[in-house]
Design an enzyme around this catalytic site. Structure first.
Site, PDB file in Angstrom:
ATOM      1  N   ILE A  25      -4.179   4.496   0.569  1.00 19.73           N
ATOM      2  CA  ILE A  25      -4.728   4.908   1.858  1.00 19.73           C
ATOM      3  C   ILE A  25      -5.890   5.880   1.673  1.00 19.73           C
ATOM      4  CG2 ILE A  25      -4.207   6.138   4.017  1.00 19.73           C
ATOM      5  CD1 ILE A  25      -1.231   5.263   3.497  1.00 19.73           C
ATOM      6  N   PHE A  77       0.837  -1.195   0.000  1.00 22.98           N
ATOM      7  CA  PHE A  77       0.000   0.000   0.000  1.00 22.98           C
ATOM      8  C   PHE A  77       0.875   1.250   0.000  1.00 22.98           C
ATOM      9  CE2 PHE A  77       0.839  -0.606   4.514  1.00 22.98           C
ATOM     10  CZ  PHE A  77       0.963   0.687   5.013  1.00 22.98           C
ATOM     11  N   CYS A  78       0.294   2.346  -0.437  1.00 23.56           N
ATOM     12  CA  CYS A  78       0.945   3.651  -0.379  1.00 23.56           C
ATOM     13  C   CYS A  78      -0.155   4.710  -0.307  1.00 23.56           C
ATOM     14  CB  CYS A  78       1.877   3.874  -1.574  1.00 23.56           C
ATOM     15  SG  CYS A  78       1.076   3.771  -3.188  1.00 23.56           S
ATOM     16  N   THR A  79       0.159   5.950  -0.526  1.00 19.54           N
ATOM     17  CA  THR A  79      -0.817   7.026  -0.330  1.00 19.54           C
ATOM     18  C   THR A  79      -2.000   6.919  -1.288  1.00 19.54           C
ATOM     19  OG1 THR A  79       0.984   8.475   0.367  1.00 19.54           O
ATOM     20  CG2 THR A  79      -1.126   9.515  -0.146  1.00 19.54           C
TER      21      THR A  79
END
Length: 306
Positions: free
Chosen positions: A205, A174-176
């Site tokens: 996110i 996952f990342c932003t």
């Protein structure tokens, strides 16, 4: 009130300079600010403006032959999130410094925020890998996620030995907003990881927080690369603070830049310690600005993430 639009699309672009010029014309006309990177592999942007301008920009993108059907992430801001507009051609829309070592067209499988939330709720066994920078992890992350062993995402290429321990396991990245997981999963596949067990959170996110912010499995805030610095995910009274003040180690999630211009370090600090250290990250930096006040860095427009 302003609107901020975060987006990307992996898309072959033959004439990058033409697309850059086109975007400059449109964004200037709409008085947008922000950063847009365009390469032969796609586009990566964050733009800010009035609600009307953002709506017109979305309409432009949705009718563009290259950029329609983008999954936009839109949020509000009570400040002008960017001081200016920057639109540039790049060899990579996310810097890996390793583009020759992987195929961006061969990436991990996307999973929706609903699927990830369901896996959490059911107690599914999987490894959560944060593909952001380490300082982003400090102020917020999914429960049980692995702290990235890298200061910056471009260092991922040098950290693959660390991730070898997770081979053969079910992995969720996952990342932003999702974009860093695209090249990251491609790098993992190139390093011999199994695509059947390699997933990436679609929309990152930001999309997860839109639906599950107060009741989800993300703790803390979400770091953003504009003058807001960080966005709250859980806005309820049960919100968890994950960061700690650099000076006194109390729970804190307010990022600052060191007031000593020569340092400018990004660090977490509580109000009391900021006053005690005159806005600096150390006694050494505090001493430097006391000796020469011309070395004091002016405060950022966004007043950090208050």
């Amino acid at each position: 009130m302003y609107q901020v639009l975060l987006y990307y699309k992996i898309q072959k672009i033959a004439h990058v300079d033409t697309v850059v010029a086109e975007h400059k014309t449109v964004c200037k006309a709409l008085q947008l600010t922000g950063r847009i990177l365009i390469s032969h592999d796609g586009i990566n942007g964050t733009v800010a403006g009035t609600p009307a301008s953002i709506e017109l920009y979305r309409a432009f993108m949705n009718t563009h032959r290259l950029f329609k059907d983008i999954d936009f992430k839109q949020s509000e801001s009570n400040i002008v999130a960017f001081p200016k507009l920057s639109i540039k051609a790049r060899t990579e829309i996310i810097t890996t410094e390793a583009a020759d070592s992987f195929n961006i067209c061969q990436r991990g499988k996307h999973i929706s925020r609903d699927t990830l939330h369901d896996w959490f709720a059911r107690g599914e066994e999987f490894v959560l890998l944060d593909m952001r920078n380490d300082y982003e992890w400090e102020i917020g992350r999914f429960v049980g996620s692995i702290k990235p062993p890298m200061k910056y995402f471009r260092d991922l290429k040098d950290c693959m030995d660390f991730y070898e321990q997770f081979k053969g396991k079910k992995i969720v990245m996952f990342c932003t907003g999702g974009i860093r997981c695209e090249p990251a999963s491609a790098m993992f596949l190139s390093a011999g990881f199994d695509r059947e067990n390699l997933f990436q959170l679609e929309g990152g996110i930001v999309k997860y927080a839109e639906k599950y912010g107060d009741d989800g499995f993300y703790e803390g805030k979400c770091f953003v690369f504009d003058d807001r610095i960080a966005l709250p995910v859980n806005t309820s009274e049960t919100a968890v603070v994950t960061g700690r003040c650099l000076h006194c180690d109390t729970l804190n999630d307010t990022y600052r830049n060191c007031a000593y211009a020569e340092c400018n370090k990004l660090f977490l600090a509580c109000d009391g310690c900021i006053d005690a250290f005159t806005g600096t990250c150390s006694a050494l930096c505090q001493s430097a600005i006391q000796k020469n006040t011309s070395d004091i860095r002016p405060p950022r427009v966004g007043k950090y993430n208050k």
